[in-house]
Design a protein around this motif. Structure first.
Motif, PDB file in Angstrom:
ATOM      1  N   ALA A 380     -15.458   6.317   8.942  1.00 11.94           N
ATOM      2  CA  ALA A 380     -14.548   6.822   7.921  1.00 11.94           C
ATOM      3  C   ALA A 380     -14.837   8.305   7.678  1.00 11.94           C
ATOM      4  N   HIS A 381     -13.792   9.064   7.430  1.00 12.41           N
ATOM      5  CA  HIS A 381     -13.984  10.444   7.029  1.00 12.41           C
ATOM      6  C   HIS A 381     -12.887  10.825   6.052  1.00 12.41           C
ATOM      7  N   THR A 382     -13.142  11.851   5.272  1.00 11.37           N
ATOM      8  CA  THR A 382     -12.130  12.246   4.303  1.00 11.37           C
ATOM      9  C   THR A 382     -10.997  12.972   5.019  1.00 11.37           C
ATOM     10  N   ALA A 383      -9.814  12.903   4.438  1.00 11.28           N
ATOM     11  CA  ALA A 383      -8.663  13.557   5.050  1.00 11.28           C
ATOM     12  C   ALA A 383      -7.674  13.901   3.950  1.00 11.28           C
ATOM     13  N   SER A 384      -6.960  15.019   4.119  1.00  9.87           N
ATOM     14  CA  SER A 384      -5.963  15.402   3.127  1.00  9.87           C
ATOM     15  C   SER A 384      -4.556  15.156   3.648  1.00  9.87           C
ATOM     16  N   SER A 385      -4.443  14.910   4.956  1.00  9.93           N
ATOM     17  CA  SER A 385      -3.143  14.545   5.520  1.00  9.93           C
ATOM     18  C   SER A 385      -3.406  13.663   6.733  1.00  9.93           C
ATOM     19  N   LEU A 386      -2.327  13.136   7.274  1.00 12.41           N
ATOM     20  CA  LEU A 386      -2.472  12.176   8.358  1.00 12.41           C
ATOM     21  C   LEU A 386      -1.442  12.509   9.429  1.00 12.41           C
ATOM     22  N   GLY A 387      -1.923  12.712  10.667  1.00 17.22           N
ATOM     23  CA  GLY A 387      -1.020  13.051  11.761  1.00 17.22           C
ATOM     24  C   GLY A 387      -0.565  11.811  12.507  1.00 17.22           C
ATOM     25  N   MET A 388       0.332  12.039  13.467  1.00 22.34           N
ATOM     26  CA  MET A 388       0.894  10.929  14.238  1.00 22.34           C
ATOM     27  C   MET A 388      -0.207  10.114  14.924  1.00 22.34           C
ATOM     28  N   ASN A 389      -0.099   8.811  14.823  1.00 25.31           N
ATOM     29  CA  ASN A 389      -1.020   7.848  15.441  1.00 25.31           C
ATOM     30  C   ASN A 389      -2.390   7.813  14.787  1.00 25.31           C
ATOM     31  N   GLU A 390      -2.532   8.436  13.637  1.00 25.29           N
ATOM     32  CA  GLU A 390      -3.796   8.351  12.914  1.00 25.29           C
ATOM     33  C   GLU A 390      -3.756   7.183  11.933  1.00 25.29           C
ATOM     34  N   ILE A 391      -4.951   6.725  11.596  1.00 26.21           N
ATOM     35  CA  ILE A 391      -5.080   5.539  10.751  1.00 26.21           C
ATOM     36  C   ILE A 391      -5.878   5.907   9.508  1.00 26.21           C
ATOM     37  N   ALA A 392      -5.443   5.443   8.359  1.00 29.11           N
ATOM     38  CA  ALA A 392      -6.171   5.730   7.128  1.00 29.11           C
ATOM     39  C   ALA A 392      -5.940   4.631   6.111  1.00 29.11           C
ATOM     40  N   VAL A 393      -6.864   4.538   5.162  1.00 29.46           N
ATOM     41  CA  VAL A 393      -6.667   3.657   4.011  1.00 29.46           C
ATOM     42  C   VAL A 393      -6.089   4.520   2.894  1.00 29.46           C
ATOM     43  N   VAL A 394      -4.930   4.109   2.400  1.00 28.67           N
ATOM     44  CA  VAL A 394      -4.140   4.951   1.508  1.00 28.67           C
ATOM     45  C   VAL A 394      -3.784   4.161   0.250  1.00 28.67           C
ATOM     46  N   GLU A 395      -3.835   4.844  -0.876  1.00 28.84           N
ATOM     47  CA  GLU A 395      -3.394   4.221  -2.125  1.00 28.84           C
ATOM     48  C   GLU A 395      -1.964   4.644  -2.417  1.00 28.84           C
ATOM     49  N   LEU A 396      -1.102   3.662  -2.625  1.00 29.55           N
ATOM     50  CA  LEU A 396       0.299   3.944  -2.915  1.00 29.55           C
ATOM     51  C   LEU A 396       0.601   3.548  -4.357  1.00 29.55           C
ATOM     52  N   THR A 397       1.334   4.404  -5.066  1.00 25.38           N
ATOM     53  CA  THR A 397       1.792   4.071  -6.410  1.00 25.38           C
ATOM     54  C   THR A 397       3.279   3.759  -6.328  1.00 25.38           C
ATOM     55  N   LEU A 398       3.664   2.583  -6.830  1.00 24.31           N
ATOM     56  CA  LEU A 398       5.038   2.117  -6.685  1.00 24.31           C
ATOM     57  C   LEU A 398       5.833   2.363  -7.956  1.00 24.31           C
ATOM     58  N   ASP A 399       7.145   2.553  -7.817  1.00 24.84           N
ATOM     59  CA  ASP A 399       7.963   2.796  -9.002  1.00 24.84           C
ATOM     60  C   ASP A 399       8.429   1.499  -9.658  1.00 24.84           C
ATOM     61  N   LYS A 400       8.051   0.356  -9.065  1.00 21.78           N
ATOM     62  CA  LYS A 400       8.252  -0.926  -9.757  1.00 21.78           C
ATOM     63  C   LYS A 400       7.224  -1.920  -9.231  1.00 21.78           C
ATOM     64  N   LYS A 401       7.064  -2.996  -9.954  1.00 24.02           N
ATOM     65  CA  LYS A 401       6.037  -3.963  -9.567  1.00 24.02           C
ATOM     66  C   LYS A 401       6.454  -4.728  -8.316  1.00 24.02           C
ATOM     67  N   LEU A 402       5.558  -4.776  -7.340  1.00 24.26           N
ATOM     68  CA  LEU A 402       5.779  -5.583  -6.148  1.00 24.26           C
ATOM     69  C   LEU A 402       4.651  -6.602  -6.021  1.00 24.26           C
ATOM     70  N   VAL A 403       4.967  -7.653  -5.288  1.00 24.04           N
ATOM     71  CA  VAL A 403       3.971  -8.701  -5.057  1.00 24.04           C
ATOM     72  C   VAL A 403       3.402  -8.519  -3.653  1.00 24.04           C
ATOM     73  N   SER A 404       2.095  -8.339  -3.584  1.00 24.70           N
ATOM     74  CA  SER A 404       1.462  -8.252  -2.272  1.00 24.70           C
ATOM     75  C   SER A 404       0.087  -8.882  -2.353  1.00 24.70           C
ATOM     76  N   THR A 405      -0.467  -9.166  -1.197  1.00 24.45           N
ATOM     77  CA  THR A 405      -1.828  -9.703  -1.154  1.00 24.45           C
ATOM     78  C   THR A 405      -2.458  -9.273   0.158  1.00 24.45           C
ATOM     79  N   ASP A 406      -3.760  -9.499   0.309  1.00 28.37           N
ATOM     80  CA  ASP A 406      -4.393  -8.951   1.511  1.00 28.37           C
ATOM     81  C   ASP A 406      -3.906  -9.677   2.771  1.00 28.37           C
ATOM     82  N   TYR A 407      -3.808  -8.915   3.840  1.00 27.86           N
ATOM     83  CA  TYR A 407      -3.226  -9.360   5.103  1.00 27.86           C
ATOM     84  C   TYR A 407      -3.906 -10.606   5.649  1.00 27.86           C
TER      85      TYR A 407
END
Lengths: 523, 300
Positions: A380-407
């Motif tokens: 793992a390393h820190t990143a401020s942006s993500l280029g094509m074909n790169e992988i990262a763990v990202v936190e998303l803030t949603l504008d309404k409640k959604l139902v999700s659970t771990d894959y």
């Protein structure tokens, strides 16, 4: 082990005898770096399993003379490279799906491109696969693209890998070269949680160890590829063991007398008259009936497309999720996901995209890039942006409640795509991470270096199930006031849980549910 | 629970696709081409929306060269199921006298099928069209997505398809763009016949072997379906025991010699066959990459 547990978890042979239909279909993909011979191998597999018909074979010979890269010989890659651009350039651009059967099994194969540029198409093929054949060119060994593809198949839940070391003829069928490559590979992917890695030395073009034993590799005593594919036991879908989740796809309301909610059961089992909760609203109600064109069902399980009617008038629309009343699933306005970014324009913090999970959508703002993954070291390393074909763990803030659970616990509510609202392009795919502080995927590193999940002792699990059934019984009393019904439901719950435990025991074996996650990539 | 069988899995996947389109597109249509795949497609569509009636119409693009038996079936069966059927003929092509004999298979197919289809889609402003194509039929079809995006000009861009992971379809499109949607993508020819047998879906008698008048031409067995088929010097009709594996325009569709007069016999014959299903379709062999070319131009 107690007698009860023997009943709940019979050995694997019994389970296979129970479910011959399930064992007869295998989804797999071929992946690896450019020119490792993926399409050639698949073409060869089709040819050796008699899936290439006479007219296709004469077309292949014609095409081989025109486009072939094998001189006068047949270029098996041309059987699967179906686009003109692919045939002209001798490369694979997009994923091709092929279907073939042997006497023992049916196969759906995704033949995926090796070029980094087309990683998105490789990931598409991997998302539905149960097994991956990762090819390596014996002259080149483990390449960056080998690592990237291994990471992506692991991230998307594939647990069984065949390492096909190809072009062995070009290294004189050297056992030393082969040995070095498989050791390199095992070291490279030790942290990815694969439960089985079977390596086979092959020459795809000539068919060595593809469908028949090669005379060139007397030092190799393992299986040939086709035999292995016909007999390998892959993880049973674990979804049926989890709680009942049903993303509503469509409200079916042909007239005033009927209002049904159509969709596909994402996980678990639904039974007529069972108490359920509607998310995100939280309203409680019960299943009235499970409607299909072939008549009403008493129960439906993961993968079945049905229409549910409810006992009370509640507000339900597309994007809502119907879950078992006692399910812990909670809607949220934030989701943490492991993303594969698939377009040239970078992902940046603050950007807003359309997130699609199950049948629901919401605007998603990139709140934070938690960390990116280095594709060479998997660190793992820190990143401020993500280029094509790169992988990262990202936190998303949603504008309404959604139902999700771990894959790992629900392949439907744990999967997402992100869409650019301007171009409508699918710009990322992702898998939902377990909620913070909740180690839903319990992975431990054992001294031998293989990854295995922790599993509660069986008697603890049994107590949990009985308690769960008691709670369900109480709930039914609360809703219906009927003791008899409640007792019947509770007893049925225990019985069905035991049966499910039996049926999916394959998925519970230590190691099998080990997740893509690992300590190395956590910060 | 008993694990789902292969056909149950395929059926559920197709139903999911039908519902996804109905929920996200404004004006879908089902391309009904009367053959066995269309029969399965229609059967699945009805299941997907049960107990509601089909929420979209059927469209048949008639080249005026279909087998008469096909047209008779078309004019009866969908109506019995309570479906609305639209028939479209490219009148411009008809007036210009385009036909498979004088114009050749390539031009005939382009004008009467591809252009005809585009006319109909534009006329009724359909934004999603279901087709019965399967990935196992042809190499370029093996590459196509379930939701295949078409430009406002109906073109397919095979080098720039959206990634389509899981069954999580990106159903967004710009105004004027449309989807071709393929619920049978993952079905094989064997699955289709097994399902027809399991569900008792009616198919046209041309699929079953019978003595029929045919002429051998360019390696194909062409059936005389009407007087428009004129013999060339040296040709003659003969009665042979034949059936059809796929059905299209009759002058462009080869019969195969067969004794399979029942469904089990057809299934057994198919499993033992050494030629592919579309072998008997002239339009597939108009040149290398010809299906891809046609698809780029808007053919289904």
């Amino acid at each position: 082990m107690s007698a009860a547990l023997q009943l709940a978890y019979p050995d694997e042979a019994d389970q296979q005898a129970l479910a011959p239909g399930q064992a007869s279909l295998l989804h797999f993909l071929t992946c690896g770096s450019v020119d490792d011979g993926k399409s050639t191998l698949l073409g060869r597999l089709l040819f050796d399993s008699n899936a290439v018909l006479d007219d296709q074979l004469s077309a292949l010979d014609r095409d081989s003379r025109r486009f072939g890269t094998q001189g006068e010989a047949r270029d098996f890659a041309l059987l699967v490279d179906g686009l003109s651009a692919e045939r002209e350039q001798g490369i694979t651009i997009d994923v091709a799906y092929r279907y073939f059967s042997t006497a023992r099994r049916s196969f759906i194969v995704a033949d995926t491109p090796g070029h980094e540029q087309y990683t998105r198409n490789m990931a598409t093929g991997a998302s539905t696969a149960e097994l991956a054949i990762i090819l390596i060119d014996a002259r080149k060994g483990v390449l960056p693209q080998t690592r990237r593809h291994s990471y992506i198949v692991s991230m998307l839940g594939v647990r069984n890998v065949v390492l096909a070391v190809n072009k062995m003829d070009l290294v004189g069928f050297s056992a030393d070269v082969y040995q070095r490559i498989i050791e390199d590979y095992r070291r490279a992917v030790a942290s990815l949680g694969f439960t089985s890695i079977v390596s086979i030395p092959i020459c795809a073009r000539d068919g060595d160890n593809v469908a028949s034993v090669s005379g060139q590799t007397p030092w190799y005593s393992g299986p040939v590829l086709l035999d292995y594919l016909e007999t390998v036991s892959v993880d049973a879908q674990p979804d049926a063991d989890h709680g009942f989740h049903f993303p509503v796809q469509l409200v079916n309301r042909p007239n005033l007398d009927f209002r049904g909610y159509a969709g596909t059961v994402a996980s678990g089992v639904v039974r007529a008259h069972q108490p359920v909760r509607i998310l995100p609203s939280g309203q409680l109600t019960r299943i009235e009936s499970i409607v299909t064109a072939d008549g009403a069902l008493e129960a439906a399980s993961a993968g079945q497309a049905v229409t549910l009617t409810l006992t009370s008038e509640v507000d339900v629309s597309r994007g809502d999720v119907i879950v078992a009343a006692d399910d812990a699933l909670a809607p949220a306005t934030a989701v943490t996901a492991r993303l594969l970014w698939m377009v040239a324009d970078s992902l940046t913090v603050g950007q807003t995209l359309l997130a699609r999970i199950g049948t629901a959508s919401a605007n998603a703002r990139v709140a934070r890039i938690h960390h990116a993954i280095d594709i060479h070291s998997f660190q793992a390393h820190t990143a401020s942006s993500l280029g094509m074909n790169e992988i990262a763990v990202v936190e998303l803030t949603l504008d309404k409640k959604l139902v999700s659970t771990d894959y790992a616990s629900d392949r439907t509510l744990g999967a997402l795509i992100l869409v650019d609202r301007m171009t409508n392009q699918t710009v990322a795919l992702g898998v939902v991470e377990p909620a913070p502080g909740q180690p839903a995927r319990e992975v431990s590193q054992d001294p031998g270096g293989t990854v295995a999940p922790k599993r509660a002792p069986g008697w603890q699990a049994a107590i949990v199930r009985v308690l769960g059934a008691a709670v369900l019984g109480l709930l039914v009393i609360a809703l219906s006031g009927g003791w008899l019904l409640a007792t019947v439901v509770a007893v049925a719950e225990v019985g069905i849980n035991l049966l499910i435990g039996w049926a999916v025991w394959g998925a519970w074996k230590p190691g099998v549910t080990a997740a893509a996650d690992n300590d190395a990539v956590k910060v | 629970m008993i694990p789902l069988s292969r056909l149950q899995r395929l059926e559920a996947e197709s139903i999911h696709i039908f519902r996804e389109v109905a929920a996200t597109c404004d004006n879908p249509v089902l391309l009904y081409s009367i053959g066995k795949d269309s029969g399965v497609l229609l059967h699945l569509a009805l299941k997907a929306f049960y107990p509601a009636p089909l929420p979209f119409p059927l469209l048949h693009v008639d080249t005026t060269w279909k087998f008469r038996e096909m047209i008779a079936f078309r004019d009866r069966w969908p109506q019995e199921l309570g479906c609305k059927l639209i028939v479209h003929v490219n009148q411009d092509g008809l007036r210009a006298g385009v036909n498979p004999f004088a114009s050749g298979s390539r031009l005939h197919t382009d004008v009467m099928k591809t252009q005809g289809l585009k006319q109909a889609l534009d006329k009724y402003k359909f934004d999603a069209a279901f087709g019965g194509a399967r990935r196992d039929e042809e190499k370029s079809r093996a590459k196509e997505r379930v939701f295949s995006l078409r430009s406002a000009e109906h073109r397919w861009d095979p080098k720039n398809q959206r990634p389509e992971p899981w069954d999580l379809y990106n159903t967004r499109k710009a105004p004027g763009e449309s989807f071709r949607v393929f619920p049978l993508s993952n079905w094989t020819e064997a699955d289709v016949w097994d399902y027809i047998a399991q569900e008792n879906i009616p198919v046209i008698p041309l699929y079953f072997a019978a003595p029929r008048p045919v002429v051998e031409r360019d390696g194909m067995l062409i059936m005389r379906d009407d007087d428009r088929l004129v013999l060339r010097p040296g040709e003659r009709f003969e009665s042979r025991m034949v059936r059809f594996r796929t059905l299209g325009c009759y002058p462009l569709t080869s019969a195969v010699e067969s004794d399979a007069t029942t469904l089990p016999a057809i299934i057994a014959e198919m499993r033992g066959s050494r030629t592919s299903e579309r072998h008997g379709r002239a339009i597939d062999h108009d040149g290398a990459g010809s299906m891809e070319q046609k698809k780029q131009e808007g053919y289904f």
